[in-house]
Design a protein around this motif. Structure first.
Motif, mmCIF file in Angstrom:
data_model
loop_
_atom_site.group_PDB
_atom_site.id
_atom_site.type_symbol
_atom_site.label_atom_id
_atom_site.label_comp_id
_atom_site.label_asym_id
_atom_site.label_seq_id
_atom_site.Cartn_x
_atom_site.Cartn_y
_atom_site.Cartn_z
ATOM 1 N N TYR A 8 29.533 13.083 78.187
ATOM 2 C CA TYR A 8 30.679 13.200 78.966
ATOM 3 C C TYR A 8 30.353 13.494 80.276
ATOM 4 O O TYR A 8 29.670 14.629 80.454
ATOM 5 N N LYS A 10 32.207 13.654 83.853
ATOM 6 C CA LYS A 10 33.187 13.642 84.748
ATOM 7 C C LYS A 10 33.226 13.201 85.984
ATOM 8 O O LYS A 10 32.106 13.606 86.684
ATOM 9 N N ILE A 32 31.028 8.296 78.888
ATOM 10 C CA ILE A 32 32.370 8.374 79.022
ATOM 11 C C ILE A 32 32.543 9.329 80.261
ATOM 12 O O ILE A 32 31.878 10.167 80.566
ATOM 13 N N HIS A 33 33.800 8.962 80.783
ATOM 14 C CA HIS A 33 34.456 9.677 82.156
ATOM 15 C C HIS A 33 35.468 10.404 81.788
ATOM 16 O O HIS A 33 36.143 11.110 82.528
ATOM 17 N N ASP A 34 36.199 10.133 80.624
ATOM 18 C CA ASP A 34 37.542 10.828 80.071
ATOM 19 C C ASP A 34 37.032 11.249 78.706
ATOM 20 O O ASP A 34 36.512 10.661 77.886
ATOM 21 N N PHE A 35 37.359 12.677 78.803
ATOM 22 C CA PHE A 35 37.225 13.367 77.266
ATOM 23 C C PHE A 35 38.710 13.746 76.789
ATOM 24 O O PHE A 35 39.042 14.772 77.103
ATOM 25 N N VAL A 48 28.526 15.782 70.765
ATOM 26 C CA VAL A 48 29.060 15.536 72.038
ATOM 27 C C VAL A 48 28.328 16.419 73.360
ATOM 28 O O VAL A 48 28.076 17.656 73.216
ATOM 29 N N ILE A 50 28.146 17.331 77.273
ATOM 30 C CA ILE A 50 28.771 17.447 78.661
ATOM 31 C C ILE A 50 28.146 18.003 79.614
ATOM 32 O O ILE A 50 27.395 18.881 79.396
ATOM 33 N N VAL A 60 40.077 19.612 78.556
ATOM 34 C CA VAL A 60 38.485 19.620 78.016
ATOM 35 C C VAL A 60 38.122 20.945 77.277
ATOM 36 O O VAL A 60 38.023 20.982 75.926
#
Length: 293
Positions: A8, A10, A32-35, A48, A50, A60
């Motif tokens: 992730y 953001k 990914i840019h949305d969690f 995951v 981050i 989040v």
């Protein structure tokens, strides 16, 4: 289970760094840019990662603070950032050196292959209190006799349910610490004769008592400090075999287990054998959880 890692990032500012970090590992991952909860349900990640470059946003954070977590959480940081301690102590933290991505990748590989934090599936005050003090479930810890007092002081906490404890010791803690111990959570191993005493000659009875309570789910925090006494009455391999059964029960039930071993009680080969696959618990001091509200 196929390893599926969500990374992730953001705002997508660190995509290049993440790719440089991840591609050489050969592990399948998805940037990914949305969690969100729907992303977690759809992807069902085993890990995951981050990229933390500031405060973790509330939605989040809320997802990460849910009581049940089925993935390993890895936080990527360029510098230490203050985060909620329930997240900090239930995650692997990988500090990135952007000038040395090989070193950063070594740290990441170590985090991905560590099983200690991965086994922490339940996030609450009890599990985080123990994690903050270096103790995780499903991992066998050993410690030196001088750390027994530190463990006993650890138990004096609102976060510990006394009913879930099981302590086996040659010292009569039920007499010394009646606020915590009673016949239900304490096994006194002593060669003096009398009621509520377990003689060290009865090795199988002592180990069976501990294993049975663990497998029945009655004891999730187990501390065994009787090795030095048992070794006086039994051959090393007999005691070691009994301890292997206790270790297996802890791993099977994902319990907390600390075994006390003195390297003075056996030779170095025996010490190596009995502590193999164990992590050493070396508490500097007992830390309370931060007060909230």
């Amino acid at each position: 289970v196929v390893e599926m890692i969500l990374v992730y990032d953001k705002g997508g500012k660190h995509g290049e760094i993440c790719n440089t970090l991840m591609i050489p590992t050969g592990v399948e991952y998805k940037l990914i840019h949305d969690f969100t909860e729907s992303v977690l349900e759809k992807e069902k990640p085993t890990s995951v990662m981050i990229y933390v470059d500031g405060k973790i946003e509330k939605p989040v954070e809320d997802l990460l603070l849910r009581e049940r977590r089925d993935f390993l959480l890895i936080l990527l940081m360029e510098k230490d950032i203050e985060i909620n301690e329930k997240i900090r102590y239930s995650s692997e933290i990988v500090f990135l050196d952007l000038l040395d991505m090989n070193e950063s990748r070594k740290r990441l590989r170590k985090a991905l292959t560590s099983h200690i934090v991965r086994k922490l599936k339940t996030i609450n005050d009890f599990t985080i209190y123990l994690a903050k003090n270096g103790i995780y479930p499903g991992t066998v810890f050993f410690t030196k006799p001088e750390n027994t007092q530190a463990f006993m002081s650890l138990l004096l906490s609102v976060n510990i349910n006394k009913k879930n404890l099981l302590i086996a010791s040659r010292f009569n803690f039920a007499l010394e610490m009646p606020e915590i111990f009673n016949d239900d959570n304490f096994v006194w191993v002593t060669d003096s004769i009398g009621a509520q005493r377990n003689r060290p000659v009865n090795l199988s009875f002592i180990s069976d008592t501990i294993v049975k309570r663990m497998l029945e789910g009655k004891s999730s925090v187990v501390f065994v400090d009787v090795f030095d006494l048992l070794i006086v009455y039994h051959e090393f391999f007999e005691v070691a075999r009994a301890f292997e059964q206790i270790k297996s029960a802890a791993i099977e039930k994902n319990s907390y287990l600390i075994l006390v071993f003195s390297d003075n009680a056996m030779d170095s080969i025996q010490f190596g054998q009995i502590t193999r696959f164990c992590q050493e618990w070396q508490p500097e001091s007992i830390e309370d959880l931060e007060m909230r509200g």
